[in-house]
Design a protein around this motif. Structure first.
Motif, mmCIF file in Angstrom:
data_model
loop_
_atom_site.group_PDB
_atom_site.id
_atom_site.type_symbol
_atom_site.label_atom_id
_atom_site.label_comp_id
_atom_site.label_asym_id
_atom_site.label_seq_id
_atom_site.Cartn_x
_atom_site.Cartn_y
_atom_site.Cartn_z
ATOM 1 N N PRO A 71 0.807 -1.228 0.000
ATOM 2 C CA PRO A 71 0.000 0.000 0.000
ATOM 3 C C PRO A 71 0.836 1.272 0.000
ATOM 4 C CG PRO A 71 -0.878 -1.595 1.562
ATOM 5 C CD PRO A 71 0.438 -2.124 1.113
ATOM 6 N N THR A 72 1.972 1.256 0.698
ATOM 7 C CA THR A 72 2.839 2.437 0.731
ATOM 8 C C THR A 72 3.448 2.704 -0.637
ATOM 9 O OG1 THR A 72 3.354 2.026 3.053
ATOM 10 C CG2 THR A 72 4.852 3.456 1.841
ATOM 11 N N GLU A 74 2.163 1.710 -3.551
ATOM 12 C CA GLU A 74 1.076 2.154 -4.434
ATOM 13 C C GLU A 74 0.769 3.629 -4.224
ATOM 14 O OE1 GLU A 74 -1.658 -1.826 -5.113
ATOM 15 O OE2 GLU A 74 -1.970 -0.627 -3.310
ATOM 16 N N LYS A 75 0.683 4.039 -2.974
ATOM 17 C CA LYS A 75 0.362 5.445 -2.678
ATOM 18 C C LYS A 75 1.468 6.372 -3.163
ATOM 19 C CE LYS A 75 -1.248 8.550 0.955
ATOM 20 N NZ LYS A 75 -0.422 9.680 0.475
ATOM 21 N N SER A 78 1.042 6.717 -6.848
ATOM 22 C CA SER A 78 -0.177 7.476 -7.111
ATOM 23 C C SER A 78 0.045 8.962 -6.852
ATOM 24 C CB SER A 78 -1.319 6.950 -6.241
ATOM 25 O OG SER A 78 -2.472 7.750 -6.381
ATOM 26 N N ASP A 79 0.674 9.288 -5.718
ATOM 27 C CA ASP A 79 0.932 10.695 -5.396
ATOM 28 C C ASP A 79 1.868 11.335 -6.411
ATOM 29 O OD1 ASP A 79 -0.681 10.434 -3.193
ATOM 30 O OD2 ASP A 79 0.965 10.277 -1.739
ATOM 31 N N GLN A 275 -5.784 2.922 -7.417
ATOM 32 C CA GLN A 275 -4.421 3.314 -7.759
ATOM 33 C C GLN A 275 -4.045 2.936 -9.188
ATOM 34 O OE1 GLN A 275 -5.324 1.633 -5.091
ATOM 35 N NE2 GLN A 275 -4.813 2.906 -3.317
ATOM 36 N N GLN A 282 -7.790 9.474 -10.962
ATOM 37 C CA GLN A 282 -7.406 9.490 -9.551
ATOM 38 C C GLN A 282 -7.643 10.864 -8.930
ATOM 39 O OE1 GLN A 282 -3.835 7.494 -8.222
ATOM 40 N NE2 GLN A 282 -3.617 6.474 -10.192
ATOM 41 N N SER A 286 -10.117 11.401 -5.761
ATOM 42 C CA SER A 286 -9.654 12.077 -4.546
ATOM 43 C C SER A 286 -10.534 13.271 -4.214
ATOM 44 C CB SER A 286 -8.193 12.521 -4.725
ATOM 45 O OG SER A 286 -7.347 11.410 -4.912
#
Length: 295
Positions: A71-72, A74-75, A78-79, A275, A282, A286
């Protein structure tokens, strides 16, 4: 400032392999060979000192540490993707295709969509309205904004909002002063919305009262119920968010101060993990989550 990071190519190979389930599919997405994906993942594992996958035949299963790490990663991608598009823009953008129920689109989305476009002028949107929440088709929609119990299996489901249910009416139908309680609605004309789970029956039962007989019109959409109520045809039982524009304009008032918790909620449904969507989609997701308070 120095960053203690593995090579981004290795991280990209890990994220793609974890999301797609094997090195072959990851290689097709990354436009490299399966051997290259496997090599990059092994290099990452050696650098970290721990295995990220259990290799089972040709499929991959994340280890416990891999599940924690994914998850980290992926984020972070994504960011980075969102920030790149926000600052530099993107050529040949594809429109973000989203669907929502007609009442939600008319009463919540349309009044706010201008703010999103002002903040993100380069993002093209396609809004498709629907009366009922049919199955999400990946060929037609990137994003589906649904109202229900969240138990769909045709996409990734993310909670957005649980809205209270309130009774509203035209000011001319206001209950006499001192009698604005639930019992006073038993004899009042009421509008029923077909297909909803939070009915007048559940509203009266929620306050320990007998269920009165139906005594008004039936409609198939919240928007129709609100318009009929605004014309004085009866009291409507609706989601507070959808009633708010009518309350703000004075076309409707609250029949009573009582409300009940809705058994259904709004959800964001996407074809696969959020993601994995494009940067514009995205951004839109958000924004939706932020506006509706889901995250």
């Amino acid at each position: 400032m120095a960053y203690n990071l593995p090579p981004l190519g290795w991280l990209r190979a890990f994220e793609a392999a974890a999301r797609l389930g094997n090195f072959t599919r990851a290689a097709e997405e990354l436009l490299i060979t399966p051997a290259a994906v496997s090599y990059q993942v092994r290099q990452l594992e050696q650098l970290l000192g721990y295995p990220l996958f259990d290799r089972v035949h040709r499929e991959l299963a994340l280890t416990r540490l891999g599940q924690t790490y994914l998850p980290t990663v992926e984020k972070a991608f994504s960011d980075l993707s969102i920030a790149t598009v926000s600052v530099f823009g993107e050529r040949e953008r594809q429109p973000v295709r989203f669907r929502c129920l007609n009442s939600f689109g008319q009463l919540w989305m349309i009044p706010r969509i201008g703010a999103f476009q002002k903040a993100h002028p380069g993002v093209d949107l396609q809004m498709i309205s629907a009366s009922w929440a049919e199955t999400l088709s990946p060929e037609l929609f990137d994003i589906d904004i649904r109202f229900g119990d969240g138990s769909w299996s045709d996409g990734a489901v993310e909670f957005l909002l649980n809205d209270p249910i309130i009774p509203v009416c035209h000011p001319d139908l206001a209950l006499p002063e001192g009698t604005r309680d639930v019992a006073a609605l038993a004899e009042a004309p009421r509008l029923d919305i077909m297909g909803v789970v939070d009915t007048w029956e559940s509203f009266f039962r929620g306050f320990g009262l007998a269920v009165p007989k139906r005594n008004g019109l039936q409609v198939d959409q919240t928007l129709s119920a609100l318009e009929l109520a605004a014309l004085g045809h009866g009291h409507a039982l609706v989601l507070e968010t959808l009633a708010q524009p009518y309350l703000d304009s004075g076309r409707l008032i609250r029949s009573t101060s009582k409300k009940i918790k809705s058994r259904h909620s709004y959800y964001l449904v996407t074809n696969g993990p959020r993601q994995a969507l494009g940067p514009d989609a995205q951004l839109f997701c958000s924004w939706m989550i932020r506006e509706l308070g889901g995250g």
